[in-house]
Design an enzyme around this catalytic site. Structure first.
Site, PDB file in Angstrom:
ATOM      1  N   PHE A 127     -43.036 -19.392  32.528  1.00 24.18           N
ATOM      2  CA  PHE A 127     -43.155 -20.695  31.844  1.00 24.18           C
ATOM      3  C   PHE A 127     -43.729 -21.772  32.744  1.00 24.18           C
ATOM      4  O   PHE A 127     -44.247 -22.773  32.265  1.00 24.18           O
ATOM      5  CB  PHE A 127     -41.780 -21.130  31.308  1.00 24.18           C
ATOM      6  CG  PHE A 127     -40.901 -21.802  32.333  1.00 24.18           C
ATOM      7  CD1 PHE A 127     -40.120 -21.064  33.197  1.00 24.18           C
ATOM      8  CD2 PHE A 127     -40.875 -23.189  32.431  1.00 24.18           C
ATOM      9  CE1 PHE A 127     -39.318 -21.682  34.143  1.00 24.18           C
ATOM     10  CE2 PHE A 127     -40.069 -23.819  33.370  1.00 24.18           C
ATOM     11  CZ  PHE A 127     -39.298 -23.070  34.237  1.00 24.18           C
ATOM     12  N   LYS A 128     -43.647 -21.580  34.055  1.00 22.34           N
ATOM     13  CA  LYS A 128     -44.119 -22.628  34.965  1.00 22.34           C
ATOM     14  C   LYS A 128     -45.625 -22.853  34.856  1.00 22.34           C
ATOM     15  O   LYS A 128     -46.124 -23.878  35.302  1.00 22.34           O
ATOM     16  CB  LYS A 128     -43.720 -22.299  36.397  1.00 22.34           C
ATOM     17  CG  LYS A 128     -42.218 -22.416  36.603  1.00 22.34           C
ATOM     18  CD  LYS A 128     -41.853 -22.370  38.077  1.00 22.34           C
ATOM     19  CE  LYS A 128     -40.365 -22.565  38.280  1.00 22.34           C
ATOM     20  NZ  LYS A 128     -39.587 -21.353  37.891  1.00 22.34           N
TER      21      LYS A 128
END
Ligand SMILES: *Cc1c(COP(=O)(O)O)cnc(C)c1O
Length: 432
Positions: A106-107
């Protein structure tokens, strides 16, 4: 929009300054002066909006005039140019797959947004910017990928030696060019401590233009709200909003979700799912915040003993414990229970979780057992292949690796090994 420092000593700044500086000079975190309220009409008709439009509407008040509209729309479009599907796992649990970006976690969303904002801002700085970042695993890859070959930006990544997965390590040590990986003999907290000390070194900061790309940077933190809205857009029962479980380490992700909720996004309750690093679960029990040394677990991106962003969650609730308790629960899940969850969910549902998602899944499952009328979403924060070293022995079979991963694993790692010494870090920064 103006941002104040949570330590109240530094002057307020706009989005551009907050992005460039990363942390406030008084060592506080920047926090928006007001939390914008989204129009009711927007939430009620969310299915009629494209993801790009949703993301633009959500971020626009935070950016203000710092970036022209057309440019901001381009940045938002490039940030979310991959799928973020909500997938049914059981009758009551859905998985929001945040791992379809270039580094499979998700980063990517925060890092892609921030690198593009910073790329826009440095154009008129006439000075090279050094982005300095400590990673417990996933930040490094996302930041390296987001900033690779961006003009005028050097990136220095500190990671704890032997404590990141093979895929993670290759993602941050094989790019080269403006990306430098420092392999520190120590923990993530050591890395984070070194970075913090360098930021407060005045002499060094006169020579170099340093900024952080950790989730304390508003340009990484705020765009993480996007996918909470995308999840709601895909949520079938709009009149019964989801409970959302977020695998948490430095607490940037869940803090963005809570911010989205305070802006008007319907969410029943948030669960901060932690591994053995249980500072926040302990706080929610005792109201005492006691940072600890991080311990290593199989969900390594959450091995944080003093989560930086938790202060922002307290700030959202004006440090009122009871209001916080109404919105947030937290629990700690062991490695054994995490493995058991990966195995069970794979066997019973045919769905493969990564160790972080498994922590979230079990936390949500336990919560739903006590709240049978609710349904929930777990944020699946990384692709299971990123942690194949952990996952494969648990399910007793190989995880199919996408071609991009296979190629990356064959590349040669290029890191610079250092001990956890601030002086060594300073010397390195001056040398590039
Ligand atoms: C970074 C990370 C987390 C923790 O997110 P925070 O915003 O630091 O709480 C969880 N899962 C994965 C896979 C991560 O990379």
């Amino acid at each position: 929009m103006q941002y104040y420092s949570t330590n109240s000593q530094s002057p307020k700044v706009d989005f551009k300054q907050a992005t460039i500086k990363g942390q406030a000079p008084d060592k506080g975190l920047y926090f928006p002066e007001q939390i914008p309220m989204l129009p009711k009409e927007f939430i009620e008709n969310i299915t009629n909006y494209s993801d790009e439009e949703i993301a633009y509407q959500v971020i626009k008040p935070y950016v203000g005039d710092a970036i022209p509209d057309a440019e901001l729309r381009r940045i938002v479009g490039e940030t979310i140019n991959f799928d973020i599907p909500l997938v049914k796992v059981t009758d009551t649990i859905f998985s929001l797959e945040l791992y379809h970006g270039p580094t499979l976690a998700f980063k990517d969303i925060g890092a892609r947004f921030m690198s593009r904002c910073l790329g826009y801002f440095v154009k008129d700085l006439n000075k090279k910017v050094t982005v300095l970042v400590a990673t417990s695993g996933d930040t490094g890859g996302a930041v390296a990928n987001g900033f690779y070959d961006v003009d005028g930006v050097e990136v220095v990544i500190l990671y704890p030696s032997g404590k990141v997965s093979s895929v993670q390590e290759k993602q941050l040590t094989t790019l080269g060019k403006n990306i430098h990986a420092l392999e520190v003999s120590g923990t993530f907290d050591d890395c984070q401590q070194m970075v913090k000390q360098v930021f407060t070194d005045e002499a060094l900061n006169e020579k170099l233009f340093l900024t952080s790309a950790n989730s304390i940077n508003v340009a990484r933190w705020l765009p993480q709200q996007f996918y909470y809205f995308f999840a709601y857009k895909q949520w079938a029962q709009k009149n019964n909003p989801p409970v959302i479980a977020v695998p948490s380490g430095n607490f940037g992700n869940i803090c963005a979700g809570i911010l989205a909720h305070v802006s008007g996004l319907p969410v029943k309750h948030f669960i901060a799912a932690c591994n053995a690093n249980d500072v926040v679960p302990a706080f929610m029990e005792t109201e005492k915040y006691e940072p600890k040394k991080a311990v290593a677990t199989i969900s390594n991106a959450m091995d944080v003993g003093n989560p930086s962003n938790f202060i922002r969650i307290l700030e959202i609730f004006h440090h009122q414990f009871t209001s916080l308790q109404n919105v947030l629960s937290s629990c700690s899940i062991t490695d054994a229970a995490t493995k058991d969850t990966i195995q069970k969910v794979y066997q019973e549902e045919g769905y493969l979780l990564d160790p972080h998602g498994a922590v979230g899944f079990l936390a949500l499952h336990q919560y739903l057992q006590n709240h049978p009328a609710e349904k929930g979403i777990v944020l699946e924060t990384a692709h299971p292949v990123k942690f194949y070293d952990v996952v494969e022995p648990v399910i007793g079979q190989a995880v199919t690796k996408p071609a991009s991963v296979q190629k990356q694993l064959l590349l040669e790692k290029k890191s610079i090994k250092i001990t956890a010494s601030v002086d060594l870090l300073k010397a390195f920064l001056l040398s590039i």
